[in-house]
Motif scaffolding. Structure first.
Motif, PDB file in Angstrom:
ATOM      1  N   LYS A  27      23.878  73.375  16.178  1.00 46.56           N
ATOM      2  CA  LYS A  27      23.607  72.297  16.922  1.00 46.56           C
ATOM      3  C   LYS A  27      24.050  72.298  18.390  1.00 46.56           C
ATOM      4  N   ALA A  28      24.622  73.322  18.897  1.00 49.38           N
ATOM      5  CA  ALA A  28      25.333  73.568  20.044  1.00 49.38           C
ATOM      6  C   ALA A  28      24.294  74.431  20.967  1.00 49.38           C
ATOM      7  N   VAL A  29      23.966  73.711  22.189  1.00 52.17           N
ATOM      8  CA  VAL A  29      23.331  74.295  23.233  1.00 52.17           C
ATOM      9  C   VAL A  29      24.192  74.372  24.621  1.00 52.17           C
ATOM     10  N   PHE A  30      24.060  75.393  25.117  1.00 51.14           N
ATOM     11  CA  PHE A  30      24.970  75.556  26.311  1.00 51.14           C
ATOM     12  C   PHE A  30      24.175  75.833  27.918  1.00 51.14           C
ATOM     13  N   ILE A  31      24.328  74.838  28.511  1.00 52.32           N
ATOM     14  CA  ILE A  31      23.694  74.795  30.072  1.00 52.32           C
ATOM     15  C   ILE A  31      24.852  75.326  30.911  1.00 52.32           C
ATOM     16  N   VAL A  32      24.437  76.370  31.500  1.00 51.34           N
ATOM     17  CA  VAL A  32      25.348  77.115  32.569  1.00 51.34           C
ATOM     18  C   VAL A  32      24.886  76.876  33.885  1.00 51.34           C
ATOM     19  N   ALA A  33      26.055  76.491  34.832  1.00 53.55           N
ATOM     20  CA  ALA A  33      25.879  76.416  36.339  1.00 53.55           C
ATOM     21  C   ALA A  33      26.579  77.042  37.055  1.00 53.55           C
ATOM     22  N   SER A  34      26.286  77.955  37.582  1.00 55.70           N
ATOM     23  CA  SER A  34      27.247  78.698  38.460  1.00 55.70           C
ATOM     24  C   SER A  34      26.857  79.055  40.138  1.00 55.70           C
ATOM     25  N   ASP A  35      27.916  79.327  40.828  1.00 56.57           N
ATOM     26  CA  ASP A  35      27.476  79.951  42.111  1.00 56.57           C
ATOM     27  C   ASP A  35      27.085  81.342  42.107  1.00 56.57           C
ATOM     28  N   ASP A  36      27.344  81.906  40.848  1.00 52.35           N
ATOM     29  CA  ASP A  36      26.975  83.246  40.753  1.00 52.35           C
ATOM     30  C   ASP A  36      26.196  83.543  39.419  1.00 52.35           C
ATOM     31  N   THR A  37      25.018  83.276  39.469  1.00 49.37           N
ATOM     32  CA  THR A  37      23.951  83.128  38.389  1.00 49.37           C
ATOM     33  C   THR A  37      23.742  84.555  37.902  1.00 49.37           C
ATOM     34  N   VAL A  38      23.699  85.641  38.922  1.00 51.72           N
ATOM     35  CA  VAL A  38      23.409  86.809  38.571  1.00 51.72           C
ATOM     36  C   VAL A  38      24.562  87.369  37.456  1.00 51.72           C
ATOM     37  N   THR A  56      19.466  74.850  42.064  1.00 56.93           N
ATOM     38  CA  THR A  56      18.581  74.769  43.310  1.00 56.93           C
ATOM     39  C   THR A  56      19.796  73.720  44.208  1.00 56.93           C
ATOM     40  N   SER A  57      20.760  73.208  43.939  1.00 54.46           N
ATOM     41  CA  SER A  57      21.777  72.592  44.715  1.00 54.46           C
ATOM     42  C   SER A  57      23.059  72.062  43.587  1.00 54.46           C
ATOM     43  N   ALA A  58      24.252  72.187  44.292  1.00 58.93           N
ATOM     44  CA  ALA A  58      25.389  71.688  43.554  1.00 58.93           C
ATOM     45  C   ALA A  58      25.137  70.207  42.902  1.00 58.93           C
ATOM     46  N   ILE A  59      24.522  69.309  43.598  1.00 56.52           N
ATOM     47  CA  ILE A  59      24.461  68.140  43.448  1.00 56.52           C
ATOM     48  C   ILE A  59      23.397  68.008  42.045  1.00 56.52           C
ATOM     49  N   GLU A  60      22.371  68.748  42.082  1.00 57.41           N
ATOM     50  CA  GLU A  60      21.555  68.736  40.794  1.00 57.41           C
ATOM     51  C   GLU A  60      22.568  69.221  39.506  1.00 57.41           C
ATOM     52  N   ASP A  61      23.118  70.668  39.926  1.00 53.61           N
ATOM     53  CA  ASP A  61      23.980  71.044  38.585  1.00 53.61           C
ATOM     54  C   ASP A  61      25.089  70.086  38.143  1.00 53.61           C
ATOM     55  N   LEU A  62      25.509  69.474  39.135  1.00 58.20           N
ATOM     56  CA  LEU A  62      26.650  68.434  38.667  1.00 58.20           C
ATOM     57  C   LEU A  62      25.985  67.220  37.762  1.00 58.20           C
ATOM     58  N   ALA A  63      24.763  66.835  38.345  1.00 60.33           N
ATOM     59  CA  ALA A  63      23.957  65.805  37.532  1.00 60.33           C
ATOM     60  C   ALA A  63      23.597  66.314  36.223  1.00 60.33           C
TER      61      ALA A  63
END
Length: 122
Positions: A27-38, A56-63
């Motif tokens: 059931k686990a799905v992971f969403i990764v947000a990073s300032d170093d996506t590479v 696309t933005s830190a605000i969008e990632d936080l949301a």
């Protein structure tokens, strides 16, 4: 080196993912947000259940992150706030520090963050 500690390596991410896969089998799905996506993609590309935020933005990632059920974080304020807003369980690296740091086990225990689970980083 301000706190004389090493940041968690990729072993920590694999352990954290395994922790949630064991807790929520299938059931686990992971969403990764990073300032170093590479870097993030190079370390997590073999997981079929990992999705990368568009970044696309830190605000969008936080949301996006705050809409999740649980979190895996590292040592910074951005990860802490996204996890705190999520409200679920938070896995964080239990890094040994020579100086007190606000995003560490000592502080989480001191202020009673019971949903924060330490995990060995390396």
């Amino acid at each position: 080196k301000m706190f004389d500690a090493s940041l968690p390596h990729e072993v920590y991410y694999h352990r954290a993912i395994q922790y949630y896969q064991n807790k929520f089998p299938g059931k686990a799905v992971f969403i990764v947000a990073s300032d170093d996506t590479v870097y993030a993609k190079s370390k997590l590309k073999n997981y079929k259940d990992v999705i990368f935020s568009p970044g696309t933005s830190a605000i969008e990632d936080l949301a996006i992150l705050s809409s999740c059920n649980h979190s895996i974080v590292t040592m910074g304020s951005y990860g802490f706030w996204s996890a705190y807003l999520t409200g679920g369980e938070v896995v964080y690296p239990d890094v040994l520090l020579k100086k007190e740091y606000r995003f560490s086990r000592h502080t989480y225990e001191k202020i009673g963050m019971k949903s924060f689970t330490p995990l060995q980083p390396n």
